[in-house]
Design an enzyme around this catalytic site. Structure first.
Site, mmCIF file in Angstrom:
data_model
loop_
_atom_site.group_PDB
_atom_site.id
_atom_site.type_symbol
_atom_site.label_atom_id
_atom_site.label_comp_id
_atom_site.label_asym_id
_atom_site.label_seq_id
_atom_site.Cartn_x
_atom_site.Cartn_y
_atom_site.Cartn_z
ATOM 1 N N LEU A 3 3.570 -1.269 6.039
ATOM 2 C CA LEU A 3 4.618 -0.228 5.181
ATOM 3 C C LEU A 3 4.828 0.361 4.715
ATOM 4 C CD1 LEU A 3 2.405 -2.698 2.540
ATOM 5 C CD2 LEU A 3 4.375 -3.480 4.338
ATOM 6 N N GLY A 60 0.462 -2.639 8.027
ATOM 7 C CA GLY A 60 1.903 -3.833 8.051
ATOM 8 C C GLY A 60 1.991 -4.125 9.045
ATOM 9 N N ASN A 69 -6.069 -1.396 9.128
ATOM 10 C CA ASN A 69 -6.382 -0.133 8.836
ATOM 11 C C ASN A 69 -6.644 0.158 7.458
ATOM 12 O OD1 ASN A 69 -4.435 0.756 9.317
ATOM 13 N ND2 ASN A 69 -4.256 2.054 9.890
ATOM 14 N N GLU A 70 -6.090 -0.792 6.820
ATOM 15 C CA GLU A 70 -6.333 0.146 5.427
ATOM 16 C C GLU A 70 -7.545 0.482 4.675
ATOM 17 O OE1 GLU A 70 -4.867 -3.232 6.471
ATOM 18 O OE2 GLU A 70 -2.713 -3.875 5.801
HETATM 19 C C1 LIG Z 1 -4.085 -4.703 -4.091
HETATM 20 C C2 LIG Z 1 -3.695 -3.857 -2.652
HETATM 21 C C3 LIG Z 1 -3.441 -2.497 -2.249
HETATM 22 C C4 LIG Z 1 -2.582 -2.009 -1.390
HETATM 23 C C5 LIG Z 1 -2.306 -2.997 -0.483
HETATM 24 C C6 LIG Z 1 -1.262 -1.887 0.273
HETATM 25 C C7 LIG Z 1 -1.385 -2.064 1.848
HETATM 26 C C8 LIG Z 1 -0.508 -1.728 2.728
HETATM 27 C C9 LIG Z 1 -0.283 -1.519 4.376
HETATM 28 C C10 LIG Z 1 0.292 -0.593 5.385
HETATM 29 O O1 LIG Z 1 1.509 -0.685 5.775
HETATM 30 S S1 LIG Z 1 0.017 1.060 4.617
HETATM 31 C C11 LIG Z 1 0.930 1.503 5.849
HETATM 32 C C12 LIG Z 1 -0.262 1.968 6.767
HETATM 33 N N1 LIG Z 1 0.849 2.741 8.371
HETATM 34 C C13 LIG Z 1 -0.296 3.832 8.963
HETATM 35 O O2 LIG Z 1 -1.741 3.934 8.678
HETATM 36 C C14 LIG Z 1 0.813 4.552 9.706
HETATM 37 C C15 LIG Z 1 0.757 5.970 9.391
HETATM 38 N N2 LIG Z 1 1.739 6.947 10.848
HETATM 39 C C16 LIG Z 1 1.093 7.209 11.839
HETATM 40 O O3 LIG Z 1 0.214 7.086 11.536
HETATM 41 C C17 LIG Z 1 2.671 7.524 12.274
HETATM 42 O O4 LIG Z 1 3.599 7.906 11.818
HETATM 43 C C18 LIG Z 1 2.210 6.759 14.013
HETATM 44 C C19 LIG Z 1 1.269 6.769 14.818
HETATM 45 C C20 LIG Z 1 2.646 5.249 13.185
HETATM 46 C C21 LIG Z 1 3.578 6.960 13.979
HETATM 47 O O5 LIG Z 1 3.025 8.597 14.948
HETATM 48 P P1 LIG Z 1 4.470 9.291 15.530
HETATM 49 O O6 LIG Z 1 5.482 9.491 16.896
HETATM 50 O O7 LIG Z 1 3.613 10.745 16.230
HETATM 51 O O8 LIG Z 1 5.134 9.954 14.083
HETATM 52 P P2 LIG Z 1 4.830 11.029 12.716
HETATM 53 O O9 LIG Z 1 3.392 10.357 12.410
HETATM 54 O O10 LIG Z 1 5.581 12.458 13.509
HETATM 55 O O11 LIG Z 1 5.630 10.503 11.146
HETATM 56 C C22 LIG Z 1 7.124 10.148 11.615
HETATM 57 C C23 LIG Z 1 7.485 10.612 10.211
HETATM 58 O O12 LIG Z 1 7.278 9.243 9.385
HETATM 59 C C24 LIG Z 1 6.675 9.160 8.653
HETATM 60 N N3 LIG Z 1 6.198 7.778 8.770
HETATM 61 C C25 LIG Z 1 4.915 7.679 9.148
HETATM 62 N N4 LIG Z 1 4.432 6.885 8.776
HETATM 63 C C26 LIG Z 1 5.326 6.230 8.055
HETATM 64 C C27 LIG Z 1 4.779 4.834 6.854
HETATM 65 N N5 LIG Z 1 4.084 4.229 7.129
HETATM 66 N N6 LIG Z 1 5.669 5.337 6.178
HETATM 67 C C28 LIG Z 1 6.186 5.823 5.870
HETATM 68 N N7 LIG Z 1 6.552 7.164 6.257
HETATM 69 C C29 LIG Z 1 5.841 7.298 7.551
HETATM 70 C C30 LIG Z 1 5.989 10.252 8.751
HETATM 71 O O13 LIG Z 1 5.280 11.187 7.641
HETATM 72 C C31 LIG Z 1 6.762 11.348 9.276
HETATM 73 O O14 LIG Z 1 8.221 11.825 8.570
HETATM 74 P P3 LIG Z 1 8.665 13.030 8.155
HETATM 75 O O15 LIG Z 1 8.986 13.412 7.371
HETATM 76 O O16 LIG Z 1 7.324 13.852 8.773
HETATM 77 O O17 LIG Z 1 9.031 13.420 9.459
#
Ligand SMILES: CC/C=C\CC/C=C/CC(=O)SCCNC(=O)CCNC(=O)[C@H](O)C(C)(C)COP(=O)(O)OP(=O)(O)OC[C@H]1O[C@@H](n2cnc3c(N)ncnc32)[C@H](O)[C@@H]1OP(=O)(O)O
Length: 302
Positions: free
Chosen positions: A108, A153, A177-178
């Site tokens: 997400l 997500g 991994n939430e």
């Molecule tokens: C009651 C219920 C309540 C809540 C439920 C909510 C449920 C949520 C489920 C979810 O899916 S939460 C999202 C979980 N995702 C993550 O934890 C992944 C986070 N991202 C990463 O670990 C890494 O980005 C990656 C391993 C996927 C890729 O690594 P890498 O290739 O080194 O890229 P960067 O880390 O440098 O990221 C590039 C760029 O993208 C932005 N970004 C990364 N992930 C997200 C994301 N999920 N959403 C928005 N943006 C994301 C990151 O900040 C970088 O942005 P820049 O502006 O610095 O370029």
């Protein structure tokens, strides 16, 4: 012959309420645009559809760089693509994969859940629910060709598919991994994982926020097959051919039988689930930890 006709009638009767339920649901992405030949040229900014009409299969490539995070716009485009393919009788199966090297989907979009107003959170969550419902209940065979990391997500999207092929790359991992972000996977995320890997493994994976590398993912059953990276697409294709050999009506009805109780729960609790999400995500403590997590991701570079 009579049996085949009977089955078709039964299939339509059983599938129709589902279609109605989803069509009436809020957050729907709009009516299907055409069908038939029109869909074969379909493309949108973030979703590339490569049709193979002869095989009855379309490859849906996610291209929302840099990480295929599931933003509201991206979810909407994905749903429209799915709907168009479902409404075109040419297609019986789709392979969902990524066009972003090394990343299937980062899950997400954190920026949709951080620093916005409650109305936005509600709209976003409705779209996430819709993505899950539409993919989980799709009448098409849906195969995930997972060619990159797939947390949270991203994993959920894979779990809605009928079969998952993961590239054997030590950099890739998949899981819900939430908890590592200080958030809680909602009941329908949890149910989808339980349905895939069983209660005990799901409990452990969810509490610990486990991201499984390929061999572990295969062992626990989060994915069905791990293959060399250059064979992910071809493997997905040959698995698809096996699935398409099964009479469609029998396969579709079986899918609904297996998945209906899980989907029913969200369909009946949809509004409450949105309220719950909005209440949770609006908490100061949750906003702070999501903000800090995003900052950490950004600082990683510098
Ligand atoms: C009651 C219920 C309540 C809540 C439920 C909510 C449920 C949520 C489920 C979810 O899916 S939460 C999202 C979980 N995702 C993550 O934890 C992944 C986070 N991202 C990463 O670990 C890494 O980005 C990656 C391993 C996927 C890729 O690594 P890498 O290739 O080194 O890229 P960067 O880390 O440098 O990221 C590039 C760029 O993208 C932005 N970004 C990364 N992930 C997200 C994301 N999920 N959403 C928005 N943006 C994301 C990151 O900040 C970088 O942005 P820049 O502006 O610095 O370029």
């Amino acid at each position: 012959m009579a049996l085949a006709v009977g089955m078709r009638v039964l299939t339509r009767a059983l599938l129709r309420p589902w279609a109605r339920g989803l069509r009436a649901a809020p957050g729907r992405t709009g009516p299907a645009a055409g069908g038939g030949d029109g869909v074969r040229c379909f493309r949108s900014p973030r979703v590339l559809v490569e049709p193979d009409p002869a095989a009855g299969v379309a490859v849906v490539k996610m291209r929302n760089p840099p990480v295929n995070s599931l933003s509201l716009e991206f979810l909407t485009e994905l749903l429209i693509s799915l709907e168009k393919l479902e409404n075109d009788k040419t297609f019986h199966g789709i392979i969902i994969t990524s066009d972003c090297p090394g990343i299937f989907s980062a899950g997400l979009d954190l920026t949709e859940m951080c620093g916005r107003d409650p109305e936005h959170y509600a709209e976003y969550w409705k779209a996430v629910q819709e993505m899950w419902l539409r993919f989980y209940l799709s009448n098409l065979v849906v195969i995930a060709a997972i060619n990159g990391i797939s947390p949270a997500g991203g994993c959920l999207l894979s779990l809605t598919c009928d079969y998952r092929v993961l590239a054997n790359n030590p950099k890739y991992a998949i899981g819900l991994n939430e908890t590592l972000l200080g958030i809680v996977a909602p009941f329908w995320f949890k149910d989808t994982l339980v349905n895939t890997i069983g209660h005990r493994s799901a409990e452990r994976a969810l509490q610990l926020g486990l991201l499984f590398p390929p061999a572990e993912a295969l062992r626990v059953g989060v994915v069905d097959q791990v293959v060399p990276e250059d064979q992910v697409q071809s493997t997905a294709r040959s698995v698809m051919a096996q699935w398409l050999d099964i009479p469609d009506h029998a396969r579709q009805l079986t899918k609904i039988l297996m998945r209906k109780p899980t989907a029913d729960r969200l369909l009946t609790e949809r509004d409450a689930d949105i309220e719950n999400f909005v209440r949770f995500i609006c908490k100061d403590s949750i906003q702070k930890s999501l903000h800090a997590y995003l900052e950490k991701l950004k600082q990683k570079k510098g």
